[in-house]
Design an enzyme around this catalytic site. Structure first.
Site: not given
Length: 357
Positions: A189-190
């Site tokens: 994620d991110s």
């Protein structure tokens, strides 16, 4: 263009190394990501985010969360890179897919063994019934990109050696008993979503004998670019504050002198490798409606489709960036976990499609 490198290659990061010491208040700040990190004139780095960690749960007893055991395994003693392996409760010698997970944190903070990521990856392992390897990679600014990418690729090389189980080589007993090395997935994620893409590029053309990459899951991935798109063209407000923050992060993470069209930042930019070269064909991209990184992720998804990849886009309405971490009780978290599980255990009778969680 990124080049696939052997694990034995010595990656010299000494030019980017910055000593970690207490920061005297008399020193000037030379770079800053507000609320996250400061770099002082003598090279000292202050991280302003909680850096607490939690130990693994080595047994599958009642004390382990949701029946998941975990252990830490060092991949590269020289760099300190390690993985936290999460093993769900399985039957006998049951073989299950392997998920290699990269945490977020703007390339410069966060940890695979922080409470928030330990709990989340633990939940993924429990829900999806897969073995998860959460990667503790090197971070900027002490180790600018591509150090994190090489660390992720090194984990895949290590996994291949585990799968081959060469005579005399140490093999993790959990992986030996339960890992289906023909079903390996990348996820993050991110900033971790960015790392997923770049590790996929590094793996392009790599013909491993022991493992096979089947797909990738990018959750709210962090991408950039010189040409403004979506919210980036708005002249003021929250978008511009985030734009300044994003510029600061790229400034301390990218190689010195690089702009935001560097392949590490912009995977669909003019200098980036073709997406068609990605080792895997199936890609799942999650976006959140209120996330200021959303437009870049949608652009990436559209480019994947044009490149002939089997890509799906999943939108979480009313949610912000990495809501699944900061609001784990959101009604959108459970459907998100199920979608991740279904992606790694596809039913041939159910066609994939774009859905909102």
């Amino acid at each position: 263009m990124l080049v696939c490198l052997p694990l034995s290659l010595d990656i010299d990061n000494t030019t980017n190394a910055i000593p970690m010491e207490s920061s005297p208040s008399s020193l000037s700040i030379v770079a800053e990501a507000p609320g996250m990190l400061r770099i002082y004139e003598d090279g000292t780095v202050d991280r302003l985010i909680d850096s607490s960690t939690v130990p693994p749960s080595s047994q599958l007893g009642d004390e382990s969360r949701e029946g998941v055991a975990s252990e830490d395994v060092v991949i590269d003693p020289q760099t300190g890179v390690f993985v936290r392996i999460f093993l769900p409760r399985l039957e006998g010698k049951q073989k299950v897919p392997v998920l290699v997970y990269f945490h977020g944190g703007a390339f410069c903070i966060g940890s695979a063994v922080s409470p928030i990521y330990h709990n989340y990856v633990n939940e993924v392992a429990s829900e999806a019934k897969v073995i998860c390897l959460s990667v503790e990679y090197r971070k900027a600014p002490e180790h600018r990109l591509p150090a994190a990418y090489y660390d992720g690729f090194g984990v895949l090389e290590w996994l291949n050696r585990q799968a081959e189980a060469e005579e005399g080589a140490p093999v993790d007993p959990w992986l030996a008993s339960h890992a289906d090395f023909s079903n390996v997935f990348l996820a993050g994620d991110s900033a971790g979503g960015n790392i997923v893409h770049q590790v996929g590029i590094l793996a392009s053309g790599r013909n491993w004998d022991g493992l096979c990459l089947q797909g990738a899951i990018l959750v709210h991935p962090a991408f950039g670019g010189k040409e403004l798109i979506g919210w980036e063209v708005e002249p003021e407000g929250e978008s511009q504050n985030f734009s300044k923050f994003s510029d600061a992060i790229w400034g301390i993470s990218l190689p010195p002198g690089a702009d935001k069209d560097h392949p590490f930042s912009n995977p669909v930019g003019p200098r980036s490798p073709a997406l068609s070269t990605l080792e895997y064909g199936r890609i799942l991209v999650f976006v959140a409606e209120k996330d200021l990184l959303r437009d870049r992720a949608v652009l990436y998804y559209e480019a994947l489709k044009k490149a002939g990849k089997d890509a799906d886009l999943v939108m979480a309405e009313g949610e912000d960036h990495v809501f699944h971490l900061f609001n784990p009780k959101s009604e959108n978290v459970s459907p998100m976990l199920k979608r991740i599980s279904d992606f790694m255990h596809p039913s041939p009778s159910i066609p994939t499609q774009n859905l909102s969680v």
